[in-house]
Design a protein around this motif. Structure first.
Motif, PDB file in Angstrom:
ATOM      1  N   ASP A  37       0.655  -1.015  -0.034  1.00 34.25           N
ATOM      2  CA  ASP A  37      -0.363  -0.143   0.130  1.00 34.25           C
ATOM      3  C   ASP A  37       0.733   1.480   0.405  1.00 34.25           C
ATOM      4  OD1 ASP A  37       0.489  -0.457   2.562  1.00 34.25           O
ATOM      5  OD2 ASP A  37      -0.832  -0.342   3.544  1.00 34.25           O
ATOM      6  N   ASP A  38       2.188   1.213   0.225  1.00 35.39           N
ATOM      7  CA  ASP A  38       2.949   2.436   0.270  1.00 35.39           C
ATOM      8  C   ASP A  38       4.718   1.975  -0.276  1.00 35.39           C
ATOM      9  OD1 ASP A  38       4.572   0.789   1.763  1.00 35.39           O
ATOM     10  OD2 ASP A  38       4.385   1.808   3.436  1.00 35.39           O
ATOM     11  N   GLY A  39       4.559   1.199  -0.764  1.00 35.48           N
ATOM     12  CA  GLY A  39       5.632   0.294  -1.808  1.00 35.48           C
ATOM     13  C   GLY A  39       7.009   0.719  -1.217  1.00 35.48           C
ATOM     14  N   GLU A  40       6.207   0.882   0.485  1.00 37.00           N
ATOM     15  CA  GLU A  40       8.690   1.451   1.177  1.00 37.00           C
ATOM     16  C   GLU A  40       8.818  -0.181   1.074  1.00 37.00           C
ATOM     17  OE1 GLU A  40       9.693   3.894   1.202  1.00 37.00           O
ATOM     18  OE2 GLU A  40       7.790   5.558   0.392  1.00 37.00           O
ATOM     19  N   GLU A  41       8.180  -1.564   1.073  1.00 38.53           N
ATOM     20  CA  GLU A  41       9.250  -2.840   1.528  1.00 38.53           C
ATOM     21  C   GLU A  41      10.464  -2.963   0.689  1.00 38.53           C
ATOM     22  OE1 GLU A  41       5.648  -4.753   0.894  1.00 38.53           O
ATOM     23  OE2 GLU A  41       4.308  -3.423   2.816  1.00 38.53           O
ATOM     24  N   LYS A  42      11.258  -3.523   1.357  1.00 41.38           N
ATOM     25  CA  LYS A  42      11.955  -3.978   1.003  1.00 41.38           C
ATOM     26  C   LYS A  42      12.412  -5.737   0.847  1.00 41.38           C
ATOM     27  CE  LYS A  42      17.042  -3.513   0.142  1.00 41.38           C
ATOM     28  NZ  LYS A  42      18.574  -3.791   0.344  1.00 41.38           N
ATOM     29  N   PRO A  43      11.606  -5.743  -0.196  1.00 40.70           N
ATOM     30  CA  PRO A  43      11.012  -8.144   0.022  1.00 40.70           C
ATOM     31  C   PRO A  43      12.642  -8.851  -0.128  1.00 40.70           C
ATOM     32  CG  PRO A  43      10.176  -6.795  -2.879  1.00 40.70           C
ATOM     33  CD  PRO A  43      10.777  -5.968  -1.761  1.00 40.70           C
ATOM     34  N   PRO A  44      12.267 -10.003  -0.037  1.00 37.77           N
ATOM     35  CA  PRO A  44      13.180 -10.036   0.180  1.00 37.77           C
ATOM     36  C   PRO A  44      13.676 -10.643  -1.232  1.00 37.77           C
ATOM     37  CG  PRO A  44      11.934 -11.691   1.791  1.00 37.77           C
ATOM     38  CD  PRO A  44      10.959 -10.276   0.817  1.00 37.77           C
ATOM     39  N   CYS A  45      13.110 -10.413  -2.169  1.00 37.25           N
ATOM     40  CA  CYS A  45      13.992 -11.586  -3.331  1.00 37.25           C
ATOM     41  C   CYS A  45      14.985  -9.868  -3.855  1.00 37.25           C
ATOM     42  CB  CYS A  45      12.579 -11.722  -4.531  1.00 37.25           C
ATOM     43  SG  CYS A  45      11.306  -9.650  -4.851  1.00 37.25           S
ATOM     44  N   PHE A  46      14.915  -8.907  -3.368  1.00 39.51           N
ATOM     45  CA  PHE A  46      15.611  -8.017  -3.818  1.00 39.51           C
ATOM     46  C   PHE A  46      17.023  -8.165  -3.543  1.00 39.51           C
ATOM     47  CE2 PHE A  46      13.412  -3.666  -4.042  1.00 39.51           C
ATOM     48  CZ  PHE A  46      12.151  -4.143  -4.375  1.00 39.51           C
ATOM     49  N   SER A  47      17.143  -9.042  -2.650  1.00 39.39           N
ATOM     50  CA  SER A  47      18.418  -9.585  -2.121  1.00 39.39           C
ATOM     51  C   SER A  47      19.443 -10.381  -3.586  1.00 39.39           C
ATOM     52  CB  SER A  47      18.623 -10.635  -1.077  1.00 39.39           C
ATOM     53  OG  SER A  47      18.304 -11.922  -0.806  1.00 39.39           O
ATOM     54  N   LEU A  48      18.197 -11.216  -3.564  1.00 38.34           N
ATOM     55  CA  LEU A  48      18.454 -11.530  -5.158  1.00 38.34           C
ATOM     56  C   LEU A  48      18.809 -10.969  -6.183  1.00 38.34           C
ATOM     57  CD1 LEU A  48      18.743 -15.210  -5.883  1.00 38.34           C
ATOM     58  CD2 LEU A  48      16.122 -14.894  -6.735  1.00 38.34           C
ATOM     59  N   LEU A  49      18.197  -9.945  -7.104  1.00 35.59           N
ATOM     60  CA  LEU A  49      18.254  -8.881  -7.761  1.00 35.59           C
ATOM     61  C   LEU A  49      19.230  -8.380  -7.604  1.00 35.59           C
ATOM     62  CD1 LEU A  49      17.110  -7.415 -10.321  1.00 35.59           C
ATOM     63  CD2 LEU A  49      16.246  -6.286  -8.288  1.00 35.59           C
ATOM     64  N   GLN A  50      19.851  -7.899  -6.623  1.00 34.37           N
ATOM     65  CA  GLN A  50      20.961  -7.502  -5.713  1.00 34.37           C
ATOM     66  C   GLN A  50      22.407  -8.292  -6.677  1.00 34.37           C
ATOM     67  OE1 GLN A  50      22.073  -4.207  -3.886  1.00 34.37           O
ATOM     68  NE2 GLN A  50      23.590  -4.331  -5.051  1.00 34.37           N
ATOM     69  N   GLN A  51      22.184  -9.634  -6.259  1.00 34.99           N
ATOM     70  CA  GLN A  51      23.248 -10.428  -6.443  1.00 34.99           C
ATOM     71  C   GLN A  51      23.615 -10.989  -7.835  1.00 34.99           C
ATOM     72  OE1 GLN A  51      22.828 -14.706  -4.950  1.00 34.99           O
ATOM     73  NE2 GLN A  51      23.727 -15.487  -6.239  1.00 34.99           N
ATOM     74  N   PHE A  52      22.686 -10.178  -8.851  1.00 26.91           N
ATOM     75  CA  PHE A  52      22.502 -10.566  -9.984  1.00 26.91           C
ATOM     76  C   PHE A  52      22.772  -9.215 -10.392  1.00 26.91           C
ATOM     77  CE2 PHE A  52      20.709  -8.895 -13.856  1.00 26.91           C
ATOM     78  CZ  PHE A  52      20.793  -9.308 -14.958  1.00 26.91           C
ATOM     79  N   TYR A  53      23.038  -8.660 -10.197  1.00 24.61           N
ATOM     80  CA  TYR A  53      23.356  -7.036 -10.704  1.00 24.61           C
ATOM     81  C   TYR A  53      24.937  -7.083  -9.860  1.00 24.61           C
ATOM     82  CZ  TYR A  53      24.153  -2.170 -10.818  1.00 24.61           C
ATOM     83  OH  TYR A  53      23.620  -0.399 -11.257  1.00 24.61           O
ATOM     84  N   ASP A  54      25.190  -7.718  -9.129  1.00 25.54           N
ATOM     85  CA  ASP A  54      26.865  -8.128  -8.819  1.00 25.54           C
ATOM     86  C   ASP A  54      27.309  -8.509  -9.070  1.00 25.54           C
ATOM     87  OD1 ASP A  54      26.005  -5.408  -6.506  1.00 25.54           O
ATOM     88  OD2 ASP A  54      25.994  -6.983  -5.275  1.00 25.54           O
TER      89      ASP A  54
END
Length: 465
Positions: A37-54
């Motif tokens: 409802d506010d778009g402020e969360e950092k879902p767990p999948c962001f860590s997977l996206l970060q891994q891909f990026y790095d």
């Protein structure tokens, strides 16, 4: 709209790699992100996206100024999480209205309840910019050949992700699949509990112009050349179609533009460098172009340059690039005007521009080596791209506000003036067509010739004045 996570199917897939089978699964970051409802969360999948990026994006695209900032990716996914929450709320209200209409006969009561329900729905979740998804291909190291358990998960330090089997810099800057090998990319890729990411593809859906863009395709060095790109690309197209169905439909509905005949995904574009870009050798450029051709991409004879990615320089476009569109057919397939009906619904759903053109005119040229696309499709995509960076409001008040904020008017850009002239004047006020070449590479960039013609037209106008 309910979360698509519940409907995510898990299954193993494989592809031949050397003499062993590669078991892999797909993860869609868009599907893994919950509604918010506010778009402020950092879902767990962001860590997977970060891994891909790095692990893959930075080594493949090492120039920081020419690579999308991952924070921009996070922000885009947060906006989409917020909009999906709003769409879910709206769907609930529509269900209530439908029930009231069917069950309650007293219209006055029904209208009152409907107005009350309408007042509870927020309308600030809509955003104008492109929606995106990143599809990750993950090595299934734990597979024992038993497919009876479909609840496959990938563990990492922050959570477990549901996975589905196969069923901005952008790709043009280094080519993703065919970038120079790097020591960082080639290092040992198994790190404790982290999943092994074979590769990934990023796609964007431009809602206003109703087109998709294949932004990046990246494979780990160890897995290149074994046919995995085709499966990754196929999943990326599927995710792009999902973005169109979710965000494109909502965008058109909000603006009362949607009709049953509206095509939400007119075309899928990609960009690739020319040899003049100098990022790799001419031989590697040709290899890259042939690989893209094999994936189904064809050259669009449109004076394309990648618009700037920031508002710092309105003329900061990247020029050593050409525009491609997904059209996985050759001249034999489209030799007759009626061939489109024999191509198949699955293949055509990613290139609806051909169906539209074929319905209004002969889409196949006399040479049979090219077909036709309405010039408005690439032009509106370019305009949509510019607006996603410089802002979508073009009325006088908003333009004055942007000037105050130091944001230039993209319509003053040299490149934008070129494509506007080409699409609105040389091609008959947007009613003309551009060639889509069916030939294999080498591909030639038409920008220099058309740029010279544009300069000559300006000089002629100055003479007449």
């Amino acid at each position: 709209m309910s979360s698509s996570r519940a409907s995510l199917l898990s299954a193993r897939s494989s592809s031949s790699f050397s003499k062993r089978s590669v078991e892999y699964v797909f993860v869609s970051i868009e599907e893994e992100c919950p509604t918010s409802d506010d778009g402020e969360e950092k879902p767990p999948c962001f860590s997977l996206l970060q891994q891909f990026y790095d692990e893959l994006m930075i080594p493949t695209f090492p120039i920081e100024e020419e690579r999308d900032d991952i924070d921009d990716w996070f922000e885009c996914f947060r906006l989409q999480m917020k909009q999906r929450h709003q769409l879910h709320e709206q769907k609930q209200q529509e269900d209530i209205k439908q029930a009231l209409t069917e069950v309650i006969q007293e219209e006055g009561i029904a209208e009152a309840v409907q107005k009350l329900s309408n007042a509870t729905v927020a309308d600030d979740g809509e955003f104008d910019g492109p929606a995106m998804d990143v599809v990750l291909m993950i090595l299934d190291e734990g597979s024992d050949g038993d497919d009876s358990n479909n609840d496959v998960t990938t563990a990492n330090t922050t959570g477990r992700f549901l996975r589905r089997g196969s069923s901005r810099i952008r790709m043009s800057m280094y080519g993703g699949l065919y970038a120079p090998k790097s020591d960082e990319n080639a290092k040992s890729y198994s790190d404790g509990n982290k999943p092994v990411i074979i590769g990934g593809a990023a796609v964007e859906y431009y809602k206003k112009s109703r087109v998709g863009l294949l932004s990046y395709v990246v494979l780990r060095d160890e897995f290149r050349g074994c046919g995995l790109a085709r499966y990754l690309h196929g999943e990326a197209l599927s995710r792009l179609e999902n973005l169109a169905n979710v965000y494109g439909a909502s965008f058109q509905k909000e603006r009362n533009r949607r009709s049953e005949s509206t095509t939400l995904l007119q075309a899928v574009f990609a960009e690739t460098n020319t040899a003049e870009a100098g990022d790799v050798s001419p031989e590697q450029i040709l290899l890259r172009h042939n690989s893209l051709y094999n994936l189904g991409y064809r050259l669009v004879s449109f004076p394309y340059a990648q618009p700037p990615l920031t508002t710092e320089d309105v003329d900061g476009s990247f020029d050593e690039v050409v525009l491609l569109t997904y059209f996985p057919f050759d001249e034999n397939t489209v030799r007759t005007a009626g061939a489109v009906h024999n191509i198949g619904e699955y293949s055509m759903r990613y290139c609806q521009w051909f169906s539209q053109q074929e319905a209004s005119s002969d889409a196949v040229t006399e040479s049979r080596s090219s077909t036709q696309m309405n010039v408005n499709i690439p032009f509106l995509y370019v305009e949509d791209f510019y607006q996603s960076v410089f802002g979508y409001d073009t009325n006088d008040d908003s333009e004055a506000k942007k000037v105050e904020d130091g944001i230039p008017d993209y319509r003053t850009a040299k490149y934008y003036k070129l494509v506007h002239w080409f699409s609105r004047h040389r091609k008959g006020n947007g009613n003309g067509s551009v060639n889509v070449s069916l030939d294999r590479p080498p591909w030639n960039d038409c920008k220099e010739i058309l740029g010279n013609e544009y300069e000559e037209s300006l000089a002629l106008e100055g003479t007449e004045d």
